[in-house]
Design an enzyme around this catalytic site. Structure first.
Site, PDB file in Angstrom:
ATOM      1  CG  HIS A  74      -0.421  -0.058   2.532  1.00 19.87           C
ATOM      2  ND1 HIS A  74       0.065   1.053   3.188  1.00 19.87           N
ATOM      3  CD2 HIS A  74      -0.260  -1.093   3.402  1.00 19.87           C
ATOM      4  CE1 HIS A  74       0.486   0.702   4.396  1.00 19.87           C
ATOM      5  NE2 HIS A  74       0.319  -0.601   4.546  1.00 19.87           N
ATOM      6  CG  ASP A  76      -2.642   4.029   2.743  1.00 21.69           C
ATOM      7  OD1 ASP A  76      -2.216   2.971   2.262  1.00 21.69           O
ATOM      8  OD2 ASP A  76      -3.544   4.075   3.604  1.00 21.69           O
ATOM      9  CG  ASP A 100       2.403  -0.177   8.081  1.00 20.49           C
ATOM     10  OD1 ASP A 100       2.232  -0.644   6.948  1.00 20.49           O
ATOM     11  OD2 ASP A 100       1.494  -0.080   8.910  1.00 20.49           O
ATOM     12  CD  GLU A 130      -3.343  -1.566   5.353  1.00 17.50           C
ATOM     13  OE1 GLU A 130      -3.662  -2.571   6.013  1.00 17.50           O
ATOM     14  OE2 GLU A 130      -2.704  -0.604   5.846  1.00 17.50           O
ATOM     15  CD  GLU A 131      -1.645   1.935   7.616  1.00 20.08           C
ATOM     16  OE1 GLU A 131      -2.385   1.472   8.498  1.00 20.08           O
ATOM     17  OE2 GLU A 131      -0.467   1.590   7.454  1.00 20.08           O
ATOM     18  CD  GLU A 159       0.652  -4.180   5.535  1.00 23.81           C
ATOM     19  OE1 GLU A 159       1.404  -3.501   6.254  1.00 23.81           O
ATOM     20  OE2 GLU A 159      -0.409  -3.743   5.055  1.00 23.81           O
ATOM     21  CG  HIS A 333       0.184   2.351  12.527  1.00 25.36           C
ATOM     22  ND1 HIS A 333      -1.083   1.848  12.659  1.00 25.36           N
ATOM     23  CD2 HIS A 333       0.578   2.033  11.285  1.00 25.36           C
ATOM     24  CE1 HIS A 333      -1.439   1.228  11.541  1.00 25.36           C
ATOM     25  NE2 HIS A 333      -0.428   1.334  10.699  1.00 25.36           N
TER      26      HIS A 333
HETATM   27 ZN   LIG Z   1       0.662  -1.521   6.419  1.00 23.30          ZN
END
Ligand SMILES: [Zn+2]
Length: 357
Positions: A74, A76, A100, A130-131, A159, A333
């Site tokens: 992903h 984003d 990530d 995705e987030e 991931e 994150h």
């Molecule tokens: Zn991710």
């Protein structure tokens, strides 16, 4: 010249390309500039067919190989937290998305550019959103609008997995069990029937529940059935006539959503039970020939993924999928998110060896 105006150079090494991507902001919903840059960069390579749908970019080889592998990432990130631009300390590259999963995206982009004659056909998927809420997930949109673009024998989602293969993922189901009684004044409680007290039977079943551990393709999954919420009560002087226990069932991927529901109805037989939401798990698919070779090339070690990830979307399309990326899942994150430069190089080297041997 600002970073987003400079074309992406896919010949940079994996660490330098990750740094470049970290400095190219792409918080969920704001991926268009990065998707444009990825599309432009990939179109420069004549061995790839490139398609675009929204802010999702799909590049494919068409060599007529016996098997097709899909590599996805992903574009984003979660919101930036004073961690762009990147900085490097020793082996660690810090910045939003470093783990990530811009490091994984960098590896996928490098493979896309560099592998002109891979031993499997390869589909590279770069997707948005995705987030955030599942309804906006770019992979989900592709699966609905262009499922043929996602056709493959085996998929790798880049991931963060600490450069370990994480197979499949567990499914999840939430259900509400409603207990009823008769409302009455607490001063004359014998005239009522306390619904909260009835919850004790449900809690007793949960406390005594023996969660299954199951081995699939050599990976051990551990199920769990737990109360995650209890609602009940009217006032401090009222015998309550309703109590709702919410349970969450995390189930191994050998059960379908229907199997999981049937299991809950069996465990809570005689109770009023309503399923409020669910998501299927994903089988690891490590028995597939492409997956076997992949596992051997990545060191032969795999572990189960307990959380839910987009590998389940591939599973729903009939494509076995694993997580394998250089990022550290514990750092995703976080404000101090970083990725090891050595891990980026290692993951790329292993994938390159598997796809060219
Ligand atoms: Zn991710």
């Amino acid at each position: 010249m600002s970073s987003i105006d400079t074309p992406l150079d896919l010949t940079l090494d994996g660490g330098a390309l990750t740094a470049r991507l970290v400095d190219f902001p792409s918080v969920s919903g704001d991926e268009q500039a990065l998707a444009d840059a990825v599309e432009t960069a990939l179109r420069a390579y004549p061995h790839l067919r490139v398609d675009r749908y929204g802010n999702n970019v799909v590049a494919r080889t068409g060599l007529g190989r016996a098997e097709r592998v899909l590599i996805a990432g992903h574009l984003d990130t979660v919101p930036i937290a004073d961690n762009v631009p990147h900085h490097i300390e020793g082996d660690l590259l810090y910045g939003c998305g470093a783990s990530d999963m811009k490091s994984g995206v960098a590896v996928a982009l490098r493979l896309a550019a560099g592998l002109t004659e891979p031993n499997h056909d390869i589909t590279y998927v770069f997707y948005d959103c995705e987030e955030i809420e599942a309804s906006r997930n770019g992979l989900g949109h592709l699966a609905t609008a262009h499922p043929d673009w996602l056709a493959a024998d085996f998929a790798i989602l880049m991931e963060p997995s600490g450069a370990m293969v994480e197979g499949g993922c567990q499914g999840t189901m939430r259900a509400q069990i409603t207990l009823t009684g008769t409302r009455a004044h607490a001063a004359r409680s014998w005239l009522g029937d306390n619904a909260i007290h009835h919850a004790a039977e449900v809690l007793g079943l949960l406390a005594a529940y023996q969660a299954r551990e199951v081995e699939i393709d050599g990976l051990k999954y551990h199920e769990g059935l737990n109360a995650v919420r209890v609602d009940g009560g009217v006032a401090g002087n009222v015998i309550p006539d309703e109590c709702v226990v919410t349970v969450n069932f995390r189930f191994a991927p050998d059960r379908s959503v229907a199997d999981a529901e049937a299991h809950l109805r069996e465990v809570f037989e005689g109770f009023k039970l309503e399923i409020t939401d669910s998501a299927p798990g994903a089988l690891p698919g490590l028995g597939q020939p492409a997956a076997q070779a992949f596992l051997a090339a990545t060191g032969g070690q795999a572990r189960a993924k307990f959380g839910w990830t987009d590998v389940a979307r591939f599973s729903a399309l009939g494509v076995p999928a694993v997580n394998y990326g250089p990022g550290d899942p514990d750092l995703a994150h976080k404000r101090n998110e970083y990725c090891s430069l050595a891990a980026i190089a290692l993951v790329e080297e292993r994938l390159r060896a598997w796809l060219t041997d």
